[in-house]
Design a protein around this motif. Sequence first.
Motif, PDB file in Angstrom:
ATOM      1  N   VAL A   1      36.997 -12.696  24.401  1.00  0.00           N
ATOM      2  CA  VAL A   1      37.296 -11.383  23.830  1.00  0.00           C
ATOM      3  C   VAL A   1      36.025 -10.555  23.667  1.00  0.00           C
ATOM      4  N   PHE A   2      34.939 -11.181  23.264  1.00  0.00           N
ATOM      5  CA  PHE A   2      33.713 -10.457  22.961  1.00  0.00           C
ATOM      6  C   PHE A   2      32.686 -10.475  24.091  1.00  0.00           C
ATOM      7  N   HIS A   3      33.100 -10.891  25.271  1.00  0.00           N
ATOM      8  CA  HIS A   3      32.203 -10.896  26.420  1.00  0.00           C
ATOM      9  C   HIS A   3      31.653  -9.485  26.650  1.00  0.00           C
ATOM     10  N   GLY A   4      30.351  -9.344  26.668  1.00  0.00           N
ATOM     11  CA  GLY A   4      29.726  -8.051  26.914  1.00  0.00           C
ATOM     12  C   GLY A   4      29.509  -7.189  25.692  1.00  0.00           C
ATOM     13  N   VAL A   5      29.912  -7.662  24.521  1.00  0.00           N
ATOM     14  CA  VAL A   5      29.789  -6.838  23.312  1.00  0.00           C
ATOM     15  C   VAL A   5      28.324  -6.492  23.000  1.00  0.00           C
ATOM     16  N   SER A   6      27.410  -7.328  23.409  1.00  0.00           N
ATOM     17  CA  SER A   6      26.001  -7.075  23.108  1.00  0.00           C
ATOM     18  C   SER A   6      25.470  -5.834  23.825  1.00  0.00           C
ATOM     19  N   THR A   7      26.173  -5.352  24.826  1.00  0.00           N
ATOM     20  CA  THR A   7      25.725  -4.161  25.548  1.00  0.00           C
ATOM     21  C   THR A   7      26.214  -2.864  24.896  1.00  0.00           C
ATOM     22  N   LEU A   8      27.068  -2.982  23.893  1.00  0.00           N
ATOM     23  CA  LEU A   8      27.615  -1.798  23.225  1.00  0.00           C
ATOM     24  C   LEU A   8      26.666  -1.314  22.132  1.00  0.00           C
ATOM     25  N   ASP A   9      26.675  -0.007  21.891  1.00  0.00           N
ATOM     26  CA  ASP A   9      25.877   0.509  20.789  1.00  0.00           C
ATOM     27  C   ASP A   9      26.714   0.475  19.506  1.00  0.00           C
ATOM     28  N   ALA A  10      26.111   0.824  18.392  1.00  0.00           N
ATOM     29  CA  ALA A  10      26.776   0.729  17.089  1.00  0.00           C
ATOM     30  C   ALA A  10      28.020   1.605  17.020  1.00  0.00           C
ATOM     31  N   GLU A  11      27.957   2.793  17.587  1.00  0.00           N
ATOM     32  CA  GLU A  11      29.104   3.701  17.559  1.00  0.00           C
ATOM     33  C   GLU A  11      30.279   3.120  18.351  1.00  0.00           C
ATOM     34  N   GLU A  12      29.997   2.537  19.489  1.00  0.00           N
ATOM     35  CA  GLU A  12      31.060   1.934  20.307  1.00  0.00           C
ATOM     36  C   GLU A  12      31.691   0.738  19.592  1.00  0.00           C
ATOM     37  N   LYS A  13      30.862  -0.074  18.951  1.00  0.00           N
ATOM     38  CA  LYS A  13      31.375  -1.221  18.203  1.00  0.00           C
ATOM     39  C   LYS A  13      32.262  -0.751  17.047  1.00  0.00           C
ATOM     40  N   GLU A  14      31.841   0.291  16.360  1.00  0.00           N
ATOM     41  CA  GLU A  14      32.624   0.828  15.254  1.00  0.00           C
ATOM     42  C   GLU A  14      33.983   1.329  15.750  1.00  0.00           C
ATOM     43  N   TYR A  15      34.001   2.018  16.875  1.00  0.00           N
ATOM     44  CA  TYR A  15      35.240   2.519  17.457  1.00  0.00           C
ATOM     45  C   TYR A  15      36.188   1.368  17.805  1.00  0.00           C
ATOM     46  N   ILE A  16      35.662   0.338  18.410  1.00  0.00           N
ATOM     47  CA  ILE A  16      36.485  -0.823  18.763  1.00  0.00           C
ATOM     48  C   ILE A  16      37.035  -1.483  17.503  1.00  0.00           C
ATOM     49  N   GLN A  17      36.212  -1.591  16.463  1.00  0.00           N
ATOM     50  CA  GLN A  17      36.682  -2.179  15.214  1.00  0.00           C
ATOM     51  C   GLN A  17      37.808  -1.350  14.614  1.00  0.00           C
ATOM     52  N   GLU A  18      37.717  -0.031  14.700  1.00  0.00           N
ATOM     53  CA  GLU A  18      38.783   0.837  14.198  1.00  0.00           C
ATOM     54  C   GLU A  18      40.088   0.587  14.955  1.00  0.00           C
ATOM     55  N   LEU A  19      39.992   0.391  16.263  1.00  0.00           N
ATOM     56  CA  LEU A  19      41.188   0.084  17.056  1.00  0.00           C
ATOM     57  C   LEU A  19      41.794  -1.262  16.659  1.00  0.00           C
ATOM     58  N   ILE A  20      40.946  -2.239  16.439  1.00  0.00           N
ATOM     59  CA  ILE A  20      41.435  -3.556  16.010  1.00  0.00           C
ATOM     60  C   ILE A  20      42.123  -3.439  14.654  1.00  0.00           C
ATOM     61  N   ASP A  21      41.508  -2.704  13.726  1.00  0.00           N
ATOM     62  CA  ASP A  21      42.113  -2.505  12.407  1.00  0.00           C
ATOM     63  C   ASP A  21      43.470  -1.816  12.524  1.00  0.00           C
ATOM     64  N   LEU A  22      43.562  -0.810  13.402  1.00  0.00           N
ATOM     65  CA  LEU A  22      44.818  -0.101  13.611  1.00  0.00           C
ATOM     66  C   LEU A  22      45.904  -1.056  14.133  1.00  0.00           C
ATOM     67  N   LEU A  23      45.575  -1.857  15.117  1.00  0.00           N
ATOM     68  CA  LEU A  23      46.546  -2.805  15.664  1.00  0.00           C
ATOM     69  C   LEU A  23      46.991  -3.822  14.611  1.00  0.00           C
ATOM     70  N   ASN A  24      46.067  -4.271  13.801  1.00  0.00           N
ATOM     71  CA  ASN A  24      46.417  -5.229  12.751  1.00  0.00           C
ATOM     72  C   ASN A  24      47.303  -4.598  11.686  1.00  0.00           C
ATOM     73  N   ARG A  25      47.066  -3.345  11.342  1.00  0.00           N
ATOM     74  CA  ARG A  25      47.924  -2.657  10.366  1.00  0.00           C
ATOM     75  C   ARG A  25      49.343  -2.510  10.910  1.00  0.00           C
ATOM     76  N   LYS A  26      49.463  -2.236  12.189  1.00  0.00           N
ATOM     77  CA  LYS A  26      50.784  -2.106  12.806  1.00  0.00           C
ATOM     78  C   LYS A  26      51.560  -3.398  12.719  1.00  0.00           C
ATOM     79  N   ARG A  27      50.900  -4.524  12.825  1.00  0.00           N
ATOM     80  CA  ARG A  27      51.565  -5.824  12.761  1.00  0.00           C
ATOM     81  C   ARG A  27      52.096  -6.134  11.373  1.00  0.00           C
ATOM     82  N   VAL A  28      51.375  -5.677  10.381  1.00  0.00           N
ATOM     83  CA  VAL A  28      51.745  -5.948   8.984  1.00  0.00           C
ATOM     84  C   VAL A  28      52.961  -5.123   8.575  1.00  0.00           C
ATOM     85  N   GLN A  29      53.115  -3.943   9.133  1.00  0.00           N
ATOM     86  CA  GLN A  29      54.186  -3.030   8.732  1.00  0.00           C
ATOM     87  C   GLN A  29      55.533  -3.542   9.097  1.00  0.00           C
TER      88      GLN A  29
END
Length: 109
Positions: free
Chosen positions: A81-109
């Motif tokens: 899942v995290f292959h290549g994550v080291s090439t991302l900058d902080a803003e890109e990592k934050e964006y991906i984390q927001e998407l993961i959080d969104l998907l997880n919230r959808k599952r809980v609902q």
Amino acid sequence: MSNLGVRLKAYRDKLSLSLSQVNKEVGITNSRLSKMERGKIECPPAEDLKKLASLYHVSVIDLYIDVGYLETSDIEEYQQVFHGVSTLDAEEKEYIQELIDLLNRKRVQ
């Protein structure tokens, strides 16, 4: 000397740090670190390894695998899942984390 001990000593030597300097930075006594490096402490506390990984700028996961706290199989799912994550900058990592959080919230609902 254990694989972990060899690794810890090599990391410390690469940074030209003395036992005393490591002690000042992370609070691990000279004696305890020396014993870790010589393999006299086979299972150092996970917290010590975390501190050393941070100081030495290395992966704590690799140290946990060396000591046996984790097996490579324990993290295979995450490696893919995290292959290549080291090439991302902080803003890109934050964006991906927001998407993961969104998907997880959808599952809980």
